[in-house]
Motif scaffolding. Structure first.
Motif, short mmCIF file in Angstrom:
data_model
loop_
_atom_site.label_atom_id
_atom_site.label_comp_id
_atom_site.label_asym_id
_atom_site.label_seq_id
_atom_site.Cartn_x
_atom_site.Cartn_y
_atom_site.Cartn_z
N TRP A 50 0.84 -1.21 0.00
CA TRP A 50 0.00 0.00 0.00
C TRP A 50 0.86 1.26 0.00
N LEU A 51 2.00 1.23 0.70
CA LEU A 51 2.90 2.37 0.72
C LEU A 51 3.51 2.60 -0.66
N THR A 53 2.22 1.66 -3.48
CA THR A 53 1.12 2.15 -4.31
C THR A 53 0.94 3.65 -4.15
N GLY A 54 0.95 4.11 -2.90
CA GLY A 54 0.80 5.54 -2.63
C GLY A 54 1.93 6.36 -3.22
N THR A 57 1.61 6.44 -7.00
CA THR A 57 0.51 7.32 -7.39
C THR A 57 0.90 8.78 -7.24
N MET A 58 1.54 9.12 -6.11
CA MET A 58 1.94 10.50 -5.88
C MET A 58 3.03 10.94 -6.84
N SER A 236 -4.36 -2.73 -5.23
CA SER A 236 -4.23 -1.42 -4.58
C SER A 236 -4.10 -0.30 -5.60
N SER A 240 -6.56 2.95 -6.13
CA SER A 240 -6.00 4.30 -6.05
C SER A 240 -6.05 5.03 -7.39
N THR A 268 -3.89 13.09 -3.92
CA THR A 268 -3.24 11.77 -3.82
C THR A 268 -2.57 11.57 -2.47
N THR A 272 -3.62 8.54 0.01
CA THR A 272 -2.56 7.61 0.40
C THR A 272 -2.51 7.44 1.91
N TYR A 275 -5.62 5.48 3.11
CA TYR A 275 -5.57 4.06 2.76
C TYR A 275 -4.60 3.28 3.67
N ILE A 276 -3.46 3.86 3.94
CA ILE A 276 -2.48 3.16 4.80
C ILE A 276 -3.04 3.01 6.21
#
Length: 481
Positions: A50-51, A53-54, A57-58, A236, A240, A268, A272, A275-276
């Motif tokens: 998930w991290l 993914t964040g 995305t960012m 994930s 996102s 984003t 993020t 979600y985390i």
């Protein structure tokens, strides 16, 4: 009376940020963690996915900021791809967005909205009619179609109406998610569930539920672990996605050269973080491991939450049996608001395509409210067809790979345009250029190769859907002549 006019800039930074966050938060965060837990079986690796993914995305959003500042026009990513690669590639992007990505997501979210509405109104589960053994029309599908039509109608009433709906529902879902996180941690940290989940946090394994009800567990390490993480990160990433939708409505954002990059970053970043912490709350409330088809949410664990509804299982630990209805209400709010943003922004992309003679000419017409209403209704019709067909889930699986490819192409476009147009005005420059954009490209390319290896059928069909756009492109060119 309809007339062809220019789109008007009436959205501020808060509106744009609301669209970014609201389009990203649908139902995925309440569901996909179960499948991811089965794929990696480790609390630490789950949070890392998930991290990553964040961060991906960012980094993509921060890179898009440069392109948005250069080209603050309706259509966003379609316009960026065209400037870097030409009309064919940009059409293939728009074709894939119309046939599958945007409309497929709208259909999927509308059906999810209907599924959770059925918790309050069980009569929606009833079939209306069936055709052979392969297709059945249900009340839930009718509700899904009604929700798409209603939101499309609302968004034809003007950008101000659309942004008001978006703000209200984004705020509602943010408050509800913060409540789930805060109360989840408050209740969960009074137990030893979180510490137990992290006791052997690096021990990864893949858990498969067999047809006979038995479970097969395979230990993961090295390349096998990387492969499993690369395959499951698609869950994930999909949860996102849609952050780029704000670029589609660039022509209606005030001071877009500043507000689009800012909204991309703020939206984003916010999602993020949420979600985390939502996943940490799940791990504080429920054991990672579990047994399928047991009587309690604790015995099911995160892995085998009923119908993968890990959000509902977590809420059950906080509120008890009433959580089913509370979570259903939350997801209804979340999906309704998400679809409002997707419908609003998608129409602007098809409007931009039509202005380039790469979509139906009627989509260029703005109604008296300054909205590309016919583009919105074309999007609505196809999304409704997908919702009724029941095939949107397969299409989205096929299209996710293609979507990643277009993200890679778009961000590589920054490098192309920096070289080709060094003197172009760039009010905002990509953060950490060239390292951050290149890191995104490298990691995403590796994920794509991983998907090609582990999900060969789905990725191949995704590429086939994109390739189908080539003859359609030349058909539009022929029609133009």
């Amino acid at each position: 009376m309809e007339q062809k006019t220019e789109l008007k800039r009436s959205l501020g930074l808060i509106d744009a940020t609301s669209l970014v966050a609201g389009s990203m938060i649908g139902s995925g965060i309440f569901i996909v963690t179960s499948a991811m837990a089965r794929d990696v079986g480790s609390a630490a690796w789950l949070i890392i996915i998930w991290l990553v993914t964040g961060l991906l995305t960012m980094s993509a959003a921060l890179s898009y900021g440069e392109l948005a500042g250069m080209m603050p026009n309706a259509g966003g990513q379609f316009v960026y791809i065209q400037r870097a690669y030409g009309k064919l590639v940009s059409f293939l992007y728009g074709w894939t967005v119309f046939t599958v990505i945007q409309t497929g997501v709208i259909a999927a979210i509308a059906v999810t909205f209907a599924n959770y509405t059925a918790i309050f109104f069980p009569v929606l589960e009833n079939e209306i009619s069936s055709f052979g053994g392969s297709f059945a029309l249900t009340n839930k599908q009718i509700v899904a179609v009604i929700s798409i039509v209603f939101l499309t109608y609302i968004n034809t009433k003007g950008i101000k109406t659309g942004k008001t709906i978006q703000l209200i529902f984004t705020l509602a879902k943010l408050i509800a998610l913060f409540a789930l996180i805060i109360f989840g941690l408050y209740v969960g940290l009074k137990t030893d569930v979180l510490s137990n989940n992290f006791e052997n946090m690096w021990d990864a394994s893949k858990t498969v539920l067999n047809a006979d009800g038995s479970v097969t567990i395979t230990k993961l390490a090295g390349f096998a672990l990387l492969g499993a993480m690369g395959a499951t990160i698609i869950n994930s990433l999909f949860s996102s996605d849609a952050w780029n939708n704000v670029t589609f409505i660039a022509a209606e954002i005030k001071d877009p050269k500043k507000n689009i990059p800012r909204s991309l970053f703020l939206g984003t970043l916010l999602v993020t973080i949420i979600y985390i912490f939502a996943n940490i709350a799940y791990l504080a409330l429920l054991p990672m491991q579990g047994t399928p088809n047991t009587a309690t949410v604790v015995e099911n664990g995160i892995m085998f939450a009923s119908q993968d509804r890990v959000g509902a299982a977590a809420a059950n630990m906080i509120l008890g049996n009433i959580a089913v209805f509370v979570m259903a209400g939350l997801i209804m709010i979340s999906t309704f608001g998400c679809n409002s943003g997707l419908i609003l922004s998608g129409g602007r992309l098809f409007y931009a395509m039509a202005n380039d003679n790469l979509f139906f000419k009627q989509a260029t017409i703005l109604n008296k409210n300054g909205v590309p209403a016919k583009a919105l209704w074309l999007q609505c019709i196809w999304a409704c067809v997908l919702a009724v067909s029941g095939k949107f889930g397969d299409l989205l699986t096929y299209a996710t790979f293609a979507s990643l490819l277009f993200y890679i192409l778009t961000i590589y476009g920054i490098f192309i345009l920096r070289k080709r147009e060094p003197n172009a005005i760039r009010p905002y420059k990509a953060f950490g250029y060239p390292f951050v954009p290149m890191l995104y490209i490298v990691v995403t390319v590796l994920i794509c190769f991983n998907l090609l290896y582990f999900e060969t059928k789905n990725t191949s069909i995704g590429l086939f859907i994109v390739a189908l756009g080539i003859p359609v492109y030349y058909l539009f060119l022929h029609k133009k002549e």
